[in-house]
Design a protein around this motif. Structure first.
Motif, PDB file in Angstrom:
ATOM      1  N   ASN A   1       1.562 -34.718 -51.033  1.00 17.86           N
ATOM      2  CA  ASN A   1       2.169 -35.523 -49.798  1.00 17.86           C
ATOM      3  C   ASN A   1       1.242 -35.945 -49.163  1.00 17.86           C
ATOM      4  OD1 ASN A   1       5.210 -34.831 -49.966  1.00 17.86           O
ATOM      5  ND2 ASN A   1       4.401 -33.159 -50.738  1.00 17.86           N
ATOM      6  N   ALA A   2      -0.159 -36.467 -49.636  1.00 15.64           N
ATOM      7  CA  ALA A   2      -1.364 -36.645 -48.609  1.00 15.64           C
ATOM      8  C   ALA A   2      -0.788 -38.047 -48.127  1.00 15.64           C
ATOM      9  CB  ALA A   2      -2.489 -37.263 -49.448  1.00 15.64           C
ATOM     10  N   ASN A   3       0.051 -38.824 -48.358  1.00 17.00           N
ATOM     11  CA  ASN A   3       0.323 -40.132 -47.682  1.00 17.00           C
ATOM     12  C   ASN A   3       1.263 -39.911 -46.337  1.00 17.00           C
ATOM     13  OD1 ASN A   3       2.607 -39.330 -49.437  1.00 17.00           O
ATOM     14  ND2 ASN A   3       3.568 -41.153 -49.213  1.00 17.00           N
ATOM     15  N   ARG A   4       1.996 -38.642 -46.304  1.00 14.19           N
ATOM     16  CA  ARG A   4       2.904 -38.393 -45.394  1.00 14.19           C
ATOM     17  C   ARG A   4       2.029 -37.248 -44.313  1.00 14.19           C
ATOM     18  NH1 ARG A   4       7.044 -35.315 -47.937  1.00 14.19           N
ATOM     19  NH2 ARG A   4       8.349 -35.200 -45.889  1.00 14.19           N
ATOM     20  N   LEU A   5       1.127 -36.726 -44.966  1.00 19.13           N
ATOM     21  CA  LEU A   5       0.284 -35.531 -44.191  1.00 19.13           C
ATOM     22  C   LEU A   5      -1.279 -35.716 -44.720  1.00 19.13           C
ATOM     23  CD1 LEU A   5       0.425 -33.248 -42.581  1.00 19.13           C
ATOM     24  CD2 LEU A   5       0.639 -31.762 -44.374  1.00 19.13           C
ATOM     25  N   PRO A   6      -1.873 -36.829 -44.225  1.00 12.00           N
ATOM     26  CA  PRO A   6      -3.289 -37.052 -44.327  1.00 12.00           C
ATOM     27  C   PRO A   6      -4.016 -35.902 -43.511  1.00 12.00           C
ATOM     28  CG  PRO A   6      -2.574 -38.404 -42.517  1.00 12.00           C
ATOM     29  CD  PRO A   6      -1.198 -37.661 -43.009  1.00 12.00           C
TER      30      PRO A   6
ATOM     31  N   MET B   1       8.117 -29.537 -43.353  1.00 13.87           N
ATOM     32  CA  MET B   1       8.315 -29.171 -41.973  1.00 13.87           C
ATOM     33  C   MET B   1       7.178 -29.753 -41.129  1.00 13.87           C
ATOM     34  SD  MET B   1       9.592 -25.392 -41.534  1.00 13.87           S
ATOM     35  CE  MET B   1       8.710 -24.592 -43.025  1.00 13.87           C
ATOM     36  N   ALA B   2       6.140 -29.865 -41.812  1.00 15.51           N
ATOM     37  CA  ALA B   2       5.123 -30.313 -41.091  1.00 15.51           C
ATOM     38  C   ALA B   2       5.197 -31.792 -41.059  1.00 15.51           C
ATOM     39  CB  ALA B   2       3.471 -29.720 -41.760  1.00 15.51           C
ATOM     40  N   THR B   3       5.322 -32.480 -42.099  1.00  6.45           N
ATOM     41  CA  THR B   3       5.478 -33.928 -42.082  1.00  6.45           C
ATOM     42  C   THR B   3       6.721 -34.212 -41.251  1.00  6.45           C
ATOM     43  OG1 THR B   3       6.995 -33.931 -44.110  1.00  6.45           O
ATOM     44  CG2 THR B   3       4.683 -34.244 -44.201  1.00  6.45           C
ATOM     45  N   SER B   4       7.703 -33.607 -41.116  1.00  5.20           N
ATOM     46  CA  SER B   4       8.878 -33.990 -40.205  1.00  5.20           C
ATOM     47  C   SER B   4       8.572 -33.836 -39.127  1.00  5.20           C
ATOM     48  CB  SER B   4      10.168 -33.248 -40.397  1.00  5.20           C
ATOM     49  OG  SER B   4      11.441 -33.642 -40.113  1.00  5.20           O
TER      50      SER B   4
ATOM     51  N   VAL C   1      18.728 -15.902 -35.369  1.00  4.16           N
ATOM     52  CA  VAL C   1      19.871 -16.586 -36.655  1.00  4.16           C
ATOM     53  C   VAL C   1      19.243 -17.341 -37.736  1.00  4.16           C
ATOM     54  CG1 VAL C   1      21.689 -15.850 -35.269  1.00  4.16           C
ATOM     55  CG2 VAL C   1      21.028 -17.925 -35.201  1.00  4.16           C
ATOM     56  N   GLU C   2      19.612 -17.566 -38.758  1.00  2.00           N
ATOM     57  CA  GLU C   2      19.138 -18.759 -39.700  1.00  2.00           C
ATOM     58  C   GLU C   2      20.215 -19.487 -39.889  1.00  2.00           C
ATOM     59  OE1 GLU C   2      16.639 -19.051 -43.638  1.00  2.00           O
ATOM     60  OE2 GLU C   2      17.790 -17.327 -43.358  1.00  2.00           O
ATOM     61  N   VAL C   3      19.961 -20.792 -39.391  1.00  2.00           N
ATOM     62  CA  VAL C   3      21.102 -21.857 -39.279  1.00  2.00           C
ATOM     63  C   VAL C   3      20.562 -23.079 -39.682  1.00  2.00           C
ATOM     64  CG1 VAL C   3      22.699 -20.762 -37.627  1.00  2.00           C
ATOM     65  CG2 VAL C   3      20.967 -22.174 -36.701  1.00  2.00           C
ATOM     66  N   PRO C   4      21.195 -24.077 -39.994  1.00  2.00           N
ATOM     67  CA  PRO C   4      20.681 -25.675 -40.285  1.00  2.00           C
ATOM     68  C   PRO C   4      20.008 -25.974 -38.950  1.00  2.00           C
ATOM     69  CG  PRO C   4      22.874 -25.179 -41.276  1.00  2.00           C
ATOM     70  CD  PRO C   4      22.666 -24.124 -40.452  1.00  2.00           C
ATOM     71  N   ALA C   5      18.919 -26.837 -39.228  1.00  2.00           N
ATOM     72  CA  ALA C   5      18.541 -27.376 -37.780  1.00  2.00           C
ATOM     73  C   ALA C   5      17.680 -28.461 -38.359  1.00  2.00           C
ATOM     74  CB  ALA C   5      17.590 -26.526 -37.210  1.00  2.00           C
ATOM     75  N   TYR C   6      17.532 -29.358 -37.464  1.00  2.00           N
ATOM     76  CA  TYR C   6      16.527 -30.713 -37.529  1.00  2.00           C
ATOM     77  C   TYR C   6      15.378 -30.496 -37.063  1.00  2.00           C
ATOM     78  CZ  TYR C   6      20.931 -33.257 -39.441  1.00  2.00           C
ATOM     79  OH  TYR C   6      21.900 -33.421 -40.009  1.00  2.00           O
ATOM     80  N   ILE C   7      14.431 -31.085 -37.779  1.00  2.48           N
ATOM     81  CA  ILE C   7      12.745 -31.221 -37.133  1.00  2.48           C
ATOM     82  C   ILE C   7      12.460 -32.554 -37.042  1.00  2.48           C
ATOM     83  CG2 ILE C   7      10.344 -30.476 -37.425  1.00  2.48           C
ATOM     84  CD1 ILE C   7      11.240 -28.121 -38.863  1.00  2.48           C
ATOM     85  N   GLY C   8      11.985 -32.735 -35.718  1.00  2.38           N
ATOM     86  CA  GLY C   8      11.527 -34.121 -35.420  1.00  2.38           C
ATOM     87  C   GLY C   8      10.208 -34.072 -34.453  1.00  2.38           C
TER      88      GLY C   8
END
Length: 442
Positions: free
Chosen positions: A27-32, A326-329, A357-364
Motif C-alpha cells: 500500500n505504498a501509494n496510500r502510505l508512502p 487504519m493508518a491510511t484512513s 466495547v467493540e463496535v463499528p467506527a469510522y476513522i478519518g
C-alpha cells in the motif's frame, strides 16, 4: 503530496511483523514510507526480524526505505508518525504459564480469555503504559495503532493514565471471522457492511449487509453455519486449533441462532468442552513456539548464511492489512469503517457508559468516530457483558491500586470461573509466576 512516513513497530521481533510490513509495502501509494524502526526489548528476536525485513525490502525493490532495530526508546520513537504496537510482555514463556496454570485447575487456559487472559492483562498494562509514555515524550503527535492484548483491559488502563493519548485499539479477529465465512459460503467480504457489538473477543454480529446483493445476508449465513461447519481460511490452513474454534462457532450458533458469535465465546459459554479437549502438557503456546517462532529463526539463519533464493515462508493473512488500513484512513482521511475498541459512551445504549466495547467506527483525519447502535441489546448479551466488564475493571483497579482484594474479585467474577476457591488458587499461583512482571498486590 503526502510526506513519507516513519513507522515504528513496538514489539518488532514479533512473528507478525513481516505481515504488517508486507501490507505496508503493498500500500505504498496510500502510505508512502521513508523509514521502518523495529523496537523490542529482546535484541536477538529484533535482530532476526531486522534481517528478514531488510531482505523483504530488497526483494520488493524498496531500497530507499531505511530500516533499523533498536532497544532504545528515544531512538525508536523520536520523530515517528505511526507506532504499530504488538508487544507481548513476558514472551511465549509466560504465555505458556497463562495457558497451563488454569488448565491444571480444570479451567480454560487461553492467552486472552479467562484467567490466563487476566494474567496476561496484568503484564500487558505495564508494558503498554510504558510504550505510551515514551510516545508522549518523544513523539506526542504520532498515532499509536494498538494490537497489544488483551485489548479491553489495556485500553482501559491507557485511558486512565493517558486520557489524551492518540491511540486506536483494534483486533483483527472480526476480519478473520468475516473472511472465513465469506470463503466458505461464497460471498465477497468487500461488499459487506457488518454491524457488531461486544467486548474484545466477546461479541456478536447483528447484521451483515451485502451491498451487491442489496440485503442483510446474516440470516442465511446463520442457516449455513448451523448445517455446515466451516473450514479455516487459507491464512489459518493446517492449524488444528483454529479449525476446532470455527467448528465451535457452529455449536454456538445452533444453540443461540439469533446472532453470529465471535468464536472466542466458546471459552465463556462452553468452558467445560474447551477444557475437556485441551492438552494440559502441550498448549497453543507450544504450537506457536514449535511453529511460527521456529520458522522465523530458521529464516533469519538462512539469511545470515548467505542463502539467496526466496526464503520467506509466511502466511500473511488479514492481520497486517487491517492495521495498515487504519493508518491510511487516518493519513488520507479515507473514513473507512472498522470494528474498534472504544469507551462505550452510549454506543450501546443500555450498557454502562464507561465500559470498553467493540463496535463499528469510522476513522478519518480527526480520529475515531464510533457508531451508535441506537437500540438496546438483549438481556442475555447484556448480562454476560456487564459481568465481564466489571471483572475487567476490577483487574485494572487491582493494577493501579496494588490491591490483592480487587484482583481476587476480578478473578472470581471472570466468566470462565465457577467459584472463589479456585479463583484464589489460580491467582496465588499467577502472582508467584509473574513476580517479575506484576505490581506487588497487598
Amino acid at each position: 503530496m503526502i510526506k513519507k512516513q516513519i513507522i515504528t513497530i513496538a514489539g518488532g521481533g514479533s512473528t507478525y511483523t513481516p505481515g504488517i510490513i508486507q501490507a505496508v509495502l503493498n500500500n505504498a501509494n496510500r502510505l508512502p514510507l521513508s523509514e521502518i524502526r523495529l523496537y523490542d526489548i529482546d535484541p536477538q528476536r529484533n535482530e532476526d526480524m531486522y534481517l528478514i525485513i531488510q531482505y523483504m525490502l530488497k526483494k520488493e525493490g524498496f531500497t530507499d526505505v531505511m530500516i533499523s532495530s533498536t532497544e532504545d526508546p528515544k531512538t525508536a520513537f523520536t520523530g515517528c508518525d505511526f507506532i504499530f504496537s504488538q508487544i507481548r510482555v513476558g514472551g511465549m514463556k509466560m504465555r505458556e504459564k497463562d495457558e497451563k496454570i488454569p488448565l491444571n485447575h480444570g479451567l480454560v487456559g487461553q492467552e486472552t480469555c479467562g484467567l490466563g487472559g487476566f494474567a496476561y492483562g496484568m503484564r500487558s498494562m505495564g508494558g503498554l503504559l510504558e510504550i505510551v509514555g515514551y510516545v508522549q515524550k518523544y513523539a506526542p503527535e504520532a498515532w499509536i495503532l494498538n494490537y497489544t492484548n488483551p485489548e479491553s483491559i489495556v485500553s482501559e488502563a491507557v485511558r486512565r493514565q493517558y486520557p489524551k493519548a492518540k491511540m486506536i485499539n483494534a483486533c483483527d479477529m472480526t476480519i478473520s471471522i468475516e473472511e472465513t465465512i465469506a470463503v466458505n459460503y461464497g460471498y465477497d467480504r468487500k461488499n459487506w457492511i457488518p454491524t457488531y457489538y461486544g467486548l474484545n473477543h466477546f461479541g456478536w454480529y447483528t447484521s451483515i449487509y451485502d451491498k451487491k446483493l442489496k440485503k442483510d445476508v446474516m440470516p442465511e449465513i446463520i442457516e449455513k453455519l448451523t448445517t455446515k461447519e466451516m473450514k479455516v481460511a487459507e491464512f489459518n490452513e493446517g492449524d488444528k486449533t483454529w479449525q476446532e474454534a470455527f467448528n465451535m462457532m457452529s455449536v454456538i450458533t445452533r444453540n443461540f441462532p439469533q446472532n453470529i458469535p465471535n468464536n472466542y465465546l466458546e471459552y465463556y459459554l462452553y468452558s467445560d468442552m474447551v477444557v475437556e479437549k485441551a492438552d494440559k502438557n502441550y498448549t497453543r503456546a507450544n504450537m506457536v513456539m514449535n511453529g511460527r517462532e521456529k520458522n522465523t529463526k530458521e529464516m533469519a539463519k538462512k539469511i545470515r548464511s548467505g542463502v539467496t533464493e526466496d526464503i520467506l515462508n509466511f502466511n500473511f493473512g488479514e492481520h497486517g492489512q487491517y492495521i495498515v488500513d487504519m493508518a491510511t484512513s487516518l493519513l488520507n482521511d479515507e473514513r473507512q469503517r472498522f470494528m474498534l475498541i472504544v469507551p462505550n459512551q452510549g454506543a450501546i445504549p443500555n450498557l454502562r457508559s464507561d465500559a470498553v466495547v467493540e463496535v463499528p467506527a469510522y476513522i478519518g483525519a480527526a480520529g475515531v468516530e464510533p457508531i451508535s447502535l441506537r437500540e438496546p441489546i438483549n438481556d442475555f448479551h447484556k448480562g454476560l457483558m456487564e459481568a465481564q466488564v466489571a471483572a475487567e475493571k476490577l483487574l485494572v483497579d487491582a493494577y493501579f491500586e496494588g490491591s490483592y482484594q480487587k484482583a481476587l474479585q476480578a478473578f472470581t467474577l471472570n466468566q470462565t470461573v465457577p467459584n472463589a476457591r479456585v479463583a484464589k488458587k489460580v491467582l496465588d499461583e499467577m502472582i508467584e509466576a509473574n513476580k517479575e512482571y506484576w505490581p506487588e498486590l497487598v
